[in-house]
Design a protein around this motif. Structure first.
Motif, mmCIF file in Angstrom:
data_model
loop_
_atom_site.group_PDB
_atom_site.id
_atom_site.type_symbol
_atom_site.label_atom_id
_atom_site.label_comp_id
_atom_site.label_asym_id
_atom_site.label_seq_id
_atom_site.Cartn_x
_atom_site.Cartn_y
_atom_site.Cartn_z
ATOM 1 N N THR A 146 -14.294 2.699 9.185
ATOM 2 C CA THR A 146 -13.414 3.462 10.076
ATOM 3 C C THR A 146 -13.915 4.885 10.237
ATOM 4 O OG1 THR A 146 -11.565 2.139 9.307
ATOM 5 C CG2 THR A 146 -11.046 4.186 10.418
ATOM 6 N N THR A 176 -0.911 1.812 -1.452
ATOM 7 C CA THR A 176 -1.783 1.956 -0.293
ATOM 8 C C THR A 176 -2.024 0.602 0.367
ATOM 9 O OG1 THR A 176 -2.880 3.725 -1.501
ATOM 10 C CG2 THR A 176 -3.969 2.928 0.474
ATOM 11 N N ALA A 209 3.429 11.762 -5.323
ATOM 12 C CA ALA A 209 4.081 10.452 -5.369
ATOM 13 C C ALA A 209 5.415 10.559 -6.093
ATOM 14 C CB ALA A 209 3.189 9.440 -6.077
ATOM 15 N N ASN A 237 7.948 12.187 -3.943
ATOM 16 C CA ASN A 237 8.502 11.263 -2.947
ATOM 17 C C ASN A 237 9.509 10.314 -3.576
ATOM 18 O OD1 ASN A 237 7.122 12.190 -0.767
ATOM 19 N ND2 ASN A 237 5.418 10.773 -0.985
ATOM 20 N N LYS A 238 9.128 9.797 -4.723
ATOM 21 C CA LYS A 238 9.917 8.732 -5.336
ATOM 22 C C LYS A 238 11.179 9.301 -5.974
ATOM 23 C CE LYS A 238 10.605 4.628 -6.924
ATOM 24 N NZ LYS A 238 10.348 4.238 -8.309
ATOM 25 N N GLU A 242 1.809 -1.652 7.927
ATOM 26 C CA GLU A 242 1.562 -1.062 9.236
ATOM 27 C C GLU A 242 0.832 -2.027 10.145
ATOM 28 O OE1 GLU A 242 2.741 1.964 10.050
ATOM 29 O OE2 GLU A 242 3.633 1.945 8.064
ATOM 30 N N GLY A 302 -7.613 1.219 11.752
ATOM 31 C CA GLY A 302 -6.864 0.589 10.682
ATOM 32 C C GLY A 302 -6.002 -0.555 11.178
ATOM 33 N N SER A 334 0.988 -0.464 2.137
ATOM 34 C CA SER A 334 1.208 0.277 3.369
ATOM 35 C C SER A 334 0.272 -0.213 4.475
ATOM 36 C CB SER A 334 1.048 1.767 3.100
ATOM 37 O OG SER A 334 0.149 2.361 3.952
ATOM 38 N N GLN A 378 -7.849 12.257 6.935
ATOM 39 C CA GLN A 378 -6.778 11.385 6.453
ATOM 40 C C GLN A 378 -7.343 10.119 5.834
ATOM 41 O OE1 GLN A 378 -4.279 10.750 9.785
ATOM 42 N NE2 GLN A 378 -3.205 12.687 9.520
ATOM 43 N N VAL A 379 -8.319 9.524 6.530
ATOM 44 C CA VAL A 379 -8.901 8.302 5.993
ATOM 45 C C VAL A 379 -9.582 8.615 4.663
ATOM 46 C CG1 VAL A 379 -10.519 6.432 6.401
ATOM 47 C CG2 VAL A 379 -9.195 7.329 8.276
ATOM 48 N N ALA A 381 9.987 5.377 -0.713
ATOM 49 C CA ALA A 381 8.611 4.910 -0.846
ATOM 50 C C ALA A 381 7.792 5.950 -1.609
ATOM 51 C CB ALA A 381 8.007 4.678 0.521
ATOM 52 N N VAL A 382 6.747 5.469 -2.289
ATOM 53 C CA VAL A 382 5.940 6.376 -3.097
ATOM 54 C C VAL A 382 5.029 7.231 -2.225
ATOM 55 C CG1 VAL A 382 4.340 6.507 -5.007
ATOM 56 C CG2 VAL A 382 5.973 4.669 -4.900
ATOM 57 N N ILE A 383 4.451 6.590 -1.223
ATOM 58 C CA ILE A 383 3.520 7.357 -0.388
ATOM 59 C C ILE A 383 3.859 7.169 1.084
ATOM 60 C CG2 ILE A 383 1.545 7.391 -1.945
ATOM 61 C CD1 ILE A 383 0.492 4.982 -0.316
ATOM 62 N N GLN A 384 3.406 8.111 1.844
ATOM 63 C CA GLN A 384 3.484 7.998 3.295
ATOM 64 C C GLN A 384 2.510 6.903 3.717
ATOM 65 O OE1 GLN A 384 5.308 10.411 5.231
ATOM 66 N NE2 GLN A 384 6.197 10.767 3.221
ATOM 67 N N PRO A 385 2.644 6.436 4.973
ATOM 68 C CA PRO A 385 1.631 5.498 5.440
ATOM 69 C C PRO A 385 0.240 6.072 5.195
ATOM 70 C CG PRO A 385 3.345 5.685 7.062
ATOM 71 C CD PRO A 385 3.706 6.619 5.955
ATOM 72 N N THR A 386 -0.610 5.253 4.636
ATOM 73 C CA THR A 386 -1.914 5.770 4.227
ATOM 74 C C THR A 386 -2.774 6.139 5.432
ATOM 75 O OG1 THR A 386 -3.827 5.265 2.907
ATOM 76 C CG2 THR A 386 -2.851 3.455 4.087
ATOM 77 N N GLY A 387 -3.742 7.016 5.192
ATOM 78 C CA GLY A 387 -4.555 7.564 6.280
ATOM 79 C C GLY A 387 -5.236 6.516 7.133
ATOM 80 N N LEU A 388 -5.659 5.449 6.489
ATOM 81 C CA LEU A 388 -6.419 4.426 7.212
ATOM 82 C C LEU A 388 -5.630 3.876 8.386
ATOM 83 C CD1 LEU A 388 -8.805 2.444 7.453
ATOM 84 C CD2 LEU A 388 -7.633 0.993 5.847
ATOM 85 N N VAL A 389 -4.345 3.593 8.161
ATOM 86 C CA VAL A 389 -3.585 2.945 9.219
ATOM 87 C C VAL A 389 -3.046 3.935 10.242
ATOM 88 C CG1 VAL A 389 -2.952 0.881 7.981
ATOM 89 C CG2 VAL A 389 -1.613 2.921 7.663
ATOM 90 N N ARG A 390 -3.366 5.222 10.067
ATOM 91 C CA ARG A 390 -2.960 6.165 11.087
ATOM 92 C C ARG A 390 -4.048 6.295 12.145
ATOM 93 N NH1 ARG A 390 -0.702 11.307 8.004
ATOM 94 N NH2 ARG A 390 -0.516 10.269 5.995
ATOM 95 N N THR A 391 -5.152 5.606 11.952
ATOM 96 C CA THR A 391 -6.204 5.589 12.961
ATOM 97 C C THR A 391 -6.139 4.250 13.690
ATOM 98 O OG1 THR A 391 -7.745 4.574 11.446
ATOM 99 C CG2 THR A 391 -7.704 6.955 11.483
ATOM 100 N N SER A 444 -7.293 8.181 1.852
ATOM 101 C CA SER A 444 -7.186 6.769 1.429
ATOM 102 C C SER A 444 -8.401 6.389 0.601
ATOM 103 C CB SER A 444 -7.117 5.838 2.632
ATOM 104 O OG SER A 444 -6.115 6.219 3.502
#
Lengths: 316, 546
Positions: B454, B361, B266, B269-270, B368, A288, B364, B527-528, A275-285, B531
């Protein structure tokens, strides 16, 4: 007197011979023959005699009369079905014919009704009859679970009816698909990993991480997880789902004609990617993922201060 | 600006500048450009406080003022924008970046400038040197010149820039913006955009500054250095030759750096580490030559890239070529090939990369929140643009019932759109195609708003948590103060433990839990914000190209 008798005899002989000859012709051209063909074959024959012979064959049910764009066609009737149809009336024969024409796609009982012009009850009765004689069978279509289609007993239903390898009893086997999906990915991933560990030049690394769809297919076949025979196309559909999962990339390369796994001079190559990115910050809260996100307002019934998701998350 | 943005801005202003500034700030955000009288009238805050809040906002560049729209002589109007206030959220990241790039000195310079809005170079250098000295061991101190060099470096790399000089209303100056008088030039255009700092030629010119000496220690105990101290005291009152030139943090430059970092990570990672290092080299080479809004970098030849690669990577030339080819072949299209000259010309597709990252993003978020199968449908729609429900089921290999459920859920969350194409003009459902599709840009915008909400929620919760344990916090602070004073006066150890025991074990536990909670909320905010940064840059980059 004897002359006349003789003439009559030759006439009868002639007729029998004529019938046999027509049958032979029909066998030669299984798609059917026109009047012209018979005429060419037996130029000395009078049209009247020809008509008589054909009529006799038609009435005996040995010949089929068909109409196409160029005129009338005569075709040999399946002798096998003929024997099966013994003791059936015309209506049954008609329905049988309609079903036969539908081939392995099957036909819906309503369409039978329209084509045969018989009342519903009659059709149902005939269908039941034919089914009990094991001449036809009912197959449930995957497209609409309530819809039954009829086809000849000895036919293998078409993929569009059964849905291919992914359906058993018209239920979609999502677990089977998931397992295949995972296995394919595992295969590609391990291939990519060995390529990465090989410590070769980057180009070689990349190229050796690719697997053709044929290789994947072989791997899956050898694993023996599938009870049904899967085709290359089936495996490619599975690989496509992996692409949509974002786990796999595909490239198409030109292949020499006749290479294993090539289709139309093309070969599809697949490889596992990260995957290109880790789970984005928004969904770690918790917000999200919150199901009541839109109803959340400060000072309201649902608010950040009294949010139970947030409390659980903080105490985690 | 949306309600979510205003709410978040309000919270940020409250946290950093207090409630009065929050009230004035949100009022300005909601009401647009206004003059002083209106603000006072509508907020019901006294003239003095409003003036002071406006001062604070102007000092931090969050508010601009211009002569009124009703022509010359009309009262000065104040305007503020969300963008600048939302930057407050990113302060920790700016400071951290400065620390990783330029060490402690850089960190402190950026921190001071962020906290004070803008400062002159000399005062920044002095403050930072003093603070550094404070934290050093006894007997050592920080030289001003060293800090000045770090400052100059930051300017050189454009992380700092001069504040645009006050052209209009210049006579009033930035310190007294509240006097609603004297529009500098009567013929000033009615609503000019505030001048960008970059439009001035001296934007990145370090002025000559005469500042010698070292950082002072507040409780300086070195006795034998009276002479120098005296000298320094004299210096302080002197002019340093850079008065009137104030500096601010160049957020855009930081954002470019963040963007580059995002692209590099990125690729790491890729593909792998080496590819990312090559990309880093390419981006560093084009840092100066590429304009901030360009869709891709200036073409770089493979030869140049090879020469600029740090020798420690040990990448041979043919290997580099292979890596570059691989990067070009990659479906993410981070790197493109622009020509064959010079061993191959390569560019970094900045905007494509941003769009790809933004798409990742979005994917993801769906993954999730709704599970990997919904994400499969989402990606499928992104790839194939328009699909009927049946096609979605077939391609994604998901049973009809589940696929329907997922599609409808995504639709209800506005992540997927539905396009009706009727065969007949009566829109009868049986004769209409229903095509599902994903529109990346609007979806990204929506997620951006969700991010703002958020963060606001997280801040709100943090404030709530600290309010809940206010008594406890105050108590622990009081006790710490007592302990410190006791220690200073050289009290008995028994006395100390006695005071320490005033906080019970459960209270200690509570404090510990509170600390954990606050840390968690803080890091979640950051973190947010990452994003937010990605989506924001994607939205602005597409807006600038289309």
């Amino acid at each position: 007197m004897s002359e006349v008798k003789l003439k009559k005899e030759t006439n009868i002989l002639d007729v029998a011979e004529l019938e046999n000859r027509i049958k032979e012709l029909c066998q030669q051209f299984p798609h059917g023959i026109t009047d012209q063909v018979i005429q060419n074959d037996m130029p000395h024959l009078e049209p009247q005699q020809r008509a008589m012979a054909i009529n006799k064959l038609l009435s005996l049910g040995q010949l089929d009369l068909l109409r196409n764009s160029s005129g009338l066609l005569y075709r040999m009737k399946d002798t096998q079905s003929n024997s099966k149809m013994k003791g059936s009336d015309n209506q049954e024969k008609l329905v049988y014919q309609v079903i036969e024409d539908a081939g392995n796609k099957g036909i819906w009982s309503r369409d039978i009704r329209f084509k045969s012009n018989l009342p519903l009850t009659e059709v149902n009765k005939i269908l039941k009859n034919l089914e009990s004689k094991k001449l036809i069978k009912a197959v449930k279509s995957v497209a609409a679970s309530k819809k039954k289609v009829y086809m000849l007993y000895n036919l293998q239903p078409d993929r569009s009816v059964t849905g291919g390898a992914w359906y058993s009893d018209q239920d979609f086997e999502s677990e089977f698909v998931e397992v295949l999906n995972q296995q394919c990915f595992k295969f590609l991933q391990s291939k990519a990993e060995t390529a990465r560990d090989s410590k070769q030049s980057p180009m070689v690394q990349r190229n050796s991480s690719f697997a053709t769809s044929h290789e994947v297919w072989k791997y899956i076949c050898e694993l023996g997880i599938s009870k049904v025979d899967l085709s290359m196309d089936d495996i490619e559909t599975i690989l496509n789902t992996l692409i949509y999962d974002g786990k796999v990339e595909m490239t198409i390369i030109a292949a020499k004609e006749g290479t294993v796994g090539s289709v139309d001079g093309q070969m599809k190559l697949y490889r596992g990617v990260n995957a290109v990115i880790q789970p984005t910050g928004l969904v770690r809260t918790p917000c999200g993922l919150c199901p009541v996100f839109d109803d959340c307002h400060e000072g309201g019934e649902i608010s950040p201060s009294n949010c139970i998701y947030m409390t659980e998350w903080l105490d985690f | 600006m949306t309600a979510q943005e205003v709410r978040l801005c309000g919270l940020l202003l409250r946290e950093h500048f207090g409630e009065v500034v929050e009230k004035v700030g949100t009022h300005l955000l909601r009401g647009g450009a206004q003059n002083l009288r209106t603000i006072i009238h509508e907020t019901g805050i006294s003239l003095d406080l409003v003036k002071k809040s406006l001062c604070v906002l102007v000092q931090h560049g969050a508010c601009v003022f211009s002569s009124g729209r009703k022509g010359p002589g009309s009262p000065t109007e104040y305007r503020t924008s969300c963008d600048r206030i939302l930057r407050i959220l990113r302060y920790p990241r700016y400071i951290y970046t400065a620390k990783t790039l330029y060490g402690d000195t850089g960190e402190l310079i950026i921190e001071e400038l962020l906290q004070r809005g803008h400062m002159t170079m000399s005062s920044t250098v002095k403050t930072v040197a003093d603070r550094l000295t404070q934290n050093m061991e006894e007997g050592r101190c920080m030289d001003y010149s060293e800090v000045a060099t770090a400052f100059a470096k930051l300017v050189e790399t454009h992380f700092l820039q001069r504040c645009p000089p006050m052209v209009k209303a210049g006579t009033t100056g930035s310190a007294t913006p509240a006097t609603p008088a004297t529009p500098g030039t009567p013929a000033a255009p009615v609503s000019t955009a505030p001048p960008t700092p970059e439009s001035f030629p001296d934007c990145y010119k370090v002025p000559h500054m005469t500042l010698v000496g070292r950082g002072k220690r507040q409780l300086c105990s070195e006795e034998g250095e009276d002479q120098r101290n005296a000298k320094k005291a004299r210096m302080d009152s002197q002019t340093h030759g850079d008065e009137g030139i104030s500096w601010q943090v160049n957020f855009e430059r930081f954002h470019l750096h963040f963007r580059d970092q995002a692209i590099i990570s990125a690729v790491a990672n890729k593909c792998d580490q080496t590819s990312s290092e090559i990309l880093r080299t390419m981006l560093r080479m084009s840092e100066v030559t590429t304009s901030p809004t360009a869709t891709c970098t200036k073409p770089l030849s493979a030869n140049e890239i090879f020469r600029s690669l740090p020798t420690s990577y040990n990448i041979a030339r043919p290997i580099l070529d292979q890596y570059l080819t691989l990067l070009v072949d990659d479906p993410m299209e981070f790197v493109g090939k622009a020509g064959e000259s010079g061993g191959g010309m390569y560019v970094v597709n900045l905007h494509t990369a941003l769009a790809n990252l933004a798409r990742a993003t979005l994917e993801s978020v769906v993954q999730e929140r709704f599970g990997s199968r919904s994400a499969r449908i989402f990606r499928l729609l992104l790839r194939k643009r328009h699909l009927e429900q049946k096609q979605v089921e077939d391609f994604a290999m998901i049973p009809a019932k589940e696929a329907k459920d997922m599609l409808y859920t995504l639709l209800s969350q506005n992540l997927v759109q539905l396009q009706e194409i009727p065969k007949t003009p009566d829109f009868a459902p049986s004769r209409t195609f229903y095509l599902y599709t994903v529109n990346q840009l609007p979806t990204a915008r929506m997620l951006l708003q969700n991010c703002y909400k958020t963060v606001a929620n997280l801040i709100e919760r943090r404030l709530f948590e600290s309010k809940e344990s206010k008594r406890l916090l105050e108590k622990s602070q009081r006790i710490e103060a007592i302990l410190a004073s006791l220690q200073a006066s050289g009290a008995e150890p028994e006395q100390l433990t006695e005071v320490e025991e005033m906080i019970t074990a459960t209270e200690k536990q509570q404090l510990e839990a509170l600390r954990l909670h606050i840390n968690k909320l803080d890091s979640a905010e950051n973190q947010v914000d990452e994003s937010i940064f990605l989506i924001e840059s994607y939205v602005t980059s597409t807006a600038s190209t289309s």
